[in-house]
Design an enzyme around this catalytic site. Sequence first.
Site, short mmCIF file in Angstrom:
data_model
loop_
_atom_site.label_atom_id
_atom_site.label_comp_id
_atom_site.label_asym_id
_atom_site.label_seq_id
_atom_site.Cartn_x
_atom_site.Cartn_y
_atom_site.Cartn_z
N HIS A 88 -1.39 1.54 1.30
CA HIS A 88 -1.34 1.31 2.74
C HIS A 88 -2.64 0.62 3.13
CE1 HIS A 88 2.21 3.89 3.27
NE2 HIS A 88 1.69 4.58 2.27
N LEU A 89 -2.52 -0.63 3.54
CA LEU A 89 -3.73 -1.39 3.91
C LEU A 89 -3.99 -1.36 5.41
CD1 LEU A 89 -3.41 -4.45 1.47
CD2 LEU A 89 -4.70 -2.33 1.16
N ARG A 90 -3.07 -0.78 6.16
CA ARG A 90 -3.25 -0.47 7.59
C ARG A 90 -3.32 -1.68 8.52
NH1 ARG A 90 -1.17 4.22 6.78
NH2 ARG A 90 -2.54 5.84 5.99
N ASN A 117 4.44 0.32 6.88
CA ASN A 117 4.29 1.20 8.07
C ASN A 117 2.99 0.91 8.83
OD1 ASN A 117 2.73 2.29 6.01
ND2 ASN A 117 3.01 4.38 6.69
N HIS A 132 1.99 0.82 -4.56
CA HIS A 132 2.16 1.66 -3.37
C HIS A 132 0.81 1.90 -2.70
CE1 HIS A 132 4.71 4.98 -1.38
NE2 HIS A 132 3.67 4.72 -0.62
N ASP A 156 -0.48 5.57 -3.68
CA ASP A 156 -0.17 5.90 -2.28
C ASP A 156 -1.47 5.96 -1.47
OD1 ASP A 156 1.20 6.48 0.01
OD2 ASP A 156 1.89 8.46 -0.60
N HIS A 179 6.40 7.87 -4.87
CA HIS A 179 5.64 9.13 -4.97
C HIS A 179 6.47 10.36 -5.33
CE1 HIS A 179 7.10 9.18 -0.87
NE2 HIS A 179 6.15 8.38 -0.41
N HIS A 220 11.30 6.47 0.28
CA HIS A 220 10.44 7.62 0.56
C HIS A 220 11.42 8.80 0.69
CE1 HIS A 220 7.21 9.82 2.93
NE2 HIS A 220 8.29 10.45 3.36
#
Lengths: 312, 433
Positions: free
Chosen positions: B66-68, B98, B64, B311, B238, B182
């Site tokens: 977020h690499l953006r 996302n 989990h 996360d 999470h 989520h």
Amino acid sequence: MSVLDLSIEDIGHILKRATELENQDPLERDHILAKRRIALLFYESSTRTRTSFELAAKSLGADTTLVSSLSSSIEKGESLKDTGLTLRALGAEAIILRHNSSGAAWLLESETRLPVLNAGDGMHEHPTQALLDLRTMLAHLRPGTETVNEQTLAGVTVMIVGDILHSRVARSNMLLLPRLGAKVILCGPKELLPELAAKAGPGIEIERDFKAALSRSQVVMMLRIQAERLAGLQLDLDEYKQNYQLTGPRLAAYAPQAIVLHPGPIIRGLEITAGVADGFQSAILEQVKNGVAIRMAVVERALTAAQKEGRA
Amino acid sequence: MTALVIRGGQLLDPAAGVDAAKDLLIKDGRVAEIAAPGKLKSANGAEVIDATGLTVTPGLVDIHVHLREPGQGYKETIATGTACAAAGGFTAVAAMPNTKPVNDSVETTRWMLAPERGAQIRVYPVAAATRGSKGEAINDYAALKSAGAVAVSDDGLPILKDGVMREALAAASRVGLCVIQHAEDTRMTQGGCMNLGPASFKLGLRGMPAEAESSLVERDIRLVTELRDARTHLHVAHTSTAAALAAVRQARRNGLRVTCEVAPHHFLLTEDHVGFYNTNAKMCPPLRTAADRDAMIEGILDGVVDAIATDHAPHAVHEKEVEFENAPNGIIGLETSLGLALRWLHKEWKLPMGRVLSLLSAQPAALLGMKGRGTLAVGSFADVLIFDPKAEWTYNALETKSKSRNTPFDGWPMLGKVRWTISEGRIAYTNPA
């Protein structure tokens, strides 16, 4: 920032200075902060708080400038941090902040390292309001009191009625008054007064029955329904009035000796009737007057407590 | 590719049941041979890493992050995010969809996997469960899977509608993917920016009730039950509340394939860490009560928690230097996960090191079906973490490899220092003592 930043000694000092400054010759008082620069940064509309802070600062000789969100670069998207840094660069030595977000005063102080006076931050606190409320209560219930301690308000019950959930005035008062010995009763419907409010600090209890609460209180503090913060909450105003409106007959029947406070703005005919607002038990305009004295004391404190990071 | 020998270390491979002094030979990105110290047969000419006094273990897996990228390269890129992961000992990460645009297509999934992104370790894209993550129309899971997606999720947002979630679970089962939920009933969290309780009331912040999480987990478990398909796999992202974890525990007792992960901040911090509006303690789900935090620890110790996942959610400094309610949710976590897990789960709560590492590697790899990872058995990918299990150190957020530094763990004591991270035989990070 918060009433919790003030020791009881600090509170006593502010009350004492408020009286001294109020009684001082205006021409003499004018020198205390002569030509010091204070910025009033207002993200929300305000009549009482803004005017009284401004008059207080000017009474001490300071230069003030007002920046409000609707007529400044805030409208263009400038952040609170950048606005604060700009005011500092323009020579502001302290900032009086009214903001719609809880905690905004902390952010501004940590980014600018200037003394920041919290003139109301979101739903969090309104510390000078609680101090002026205290001054008003003391004038009625403890006339002649010079200092305060943990017992000053022992035996006094203060009820706060209405939209507690969204009220920064309620938070500041419920966190301040019990430290001076008072008992605080919160009163209102579940939507506006969650059970967990009683856990905010010691000396706080919830009484949903308006009349029962009235009969126990020496001070009745009414709050406005904050339409701007209801965030979709549906409230039946007729039912609210039926249960929680402070009317002449209710006051006469259950609390004929109590003083009636309201931080303003009042909505006549909603939380309070016109008769009560203008009645002999009402101290609402005294509150406003006390605001100037209290704010003179805190503004002075912020700018003269040199290295103390003028918190109030 | 040149061969690599890791010599003198203690091999700790929970999935293979190994905890012994071993030398490893790595060839062509795979583990080629494991032998007693000094006994490798074909080590001639190989580059040698001296792992004396160090632990050699499968590279960590974070399911989990977020690499953006695409779209928010100012917060993080696939290159910086994976460099940060490598510094934290990770060799595989699952990247949430996302992004901007939302990764709901074969094109975006492939774009993320292209060599031009400069990934330092293996990236497994998680594809959006619904078109644009809007929670309405489900995507083509078969196509996304063949493009490289390892799971589907609308992370950052819930799949709220019963019918859509049922359809997502059924469609994912058919192609052998899991749905990562989520779990946040956003109808209960409007305007919320921290846990609902006395602390949020006192700070004048709108709260997010624990029920917003647990009620959706309970709903999802009901849907899994109703589907009556053994292939259906629900994974709860999470997990932060005692009630949600209890629901997962019960579902497992009932024989359902329901798994969950917990983030280090949820087993270490509570709502009190918000302090005076610290935006680096703002995330979603929010920090909860001490009872919830303790329930996370209990769940890790008793095994109901399947994985530790960070996360990792980078945000630029200026985005967090704002009013608390306006600050974006999330904190970075890839560099602190191992150090915190060892410092607390192992040292403080006495969870054997093998189990800590398993929660950080073998179990998450198995959970998302990452074949050949999470173990160092001969033939598996040469994803290796070599770390000093005794080294105590202090995390300094200014030294992060991430583009962002939004973390509540700046200045926290850590146990276990990463010395080498090897991704498919290539040294992705090194910091010899």
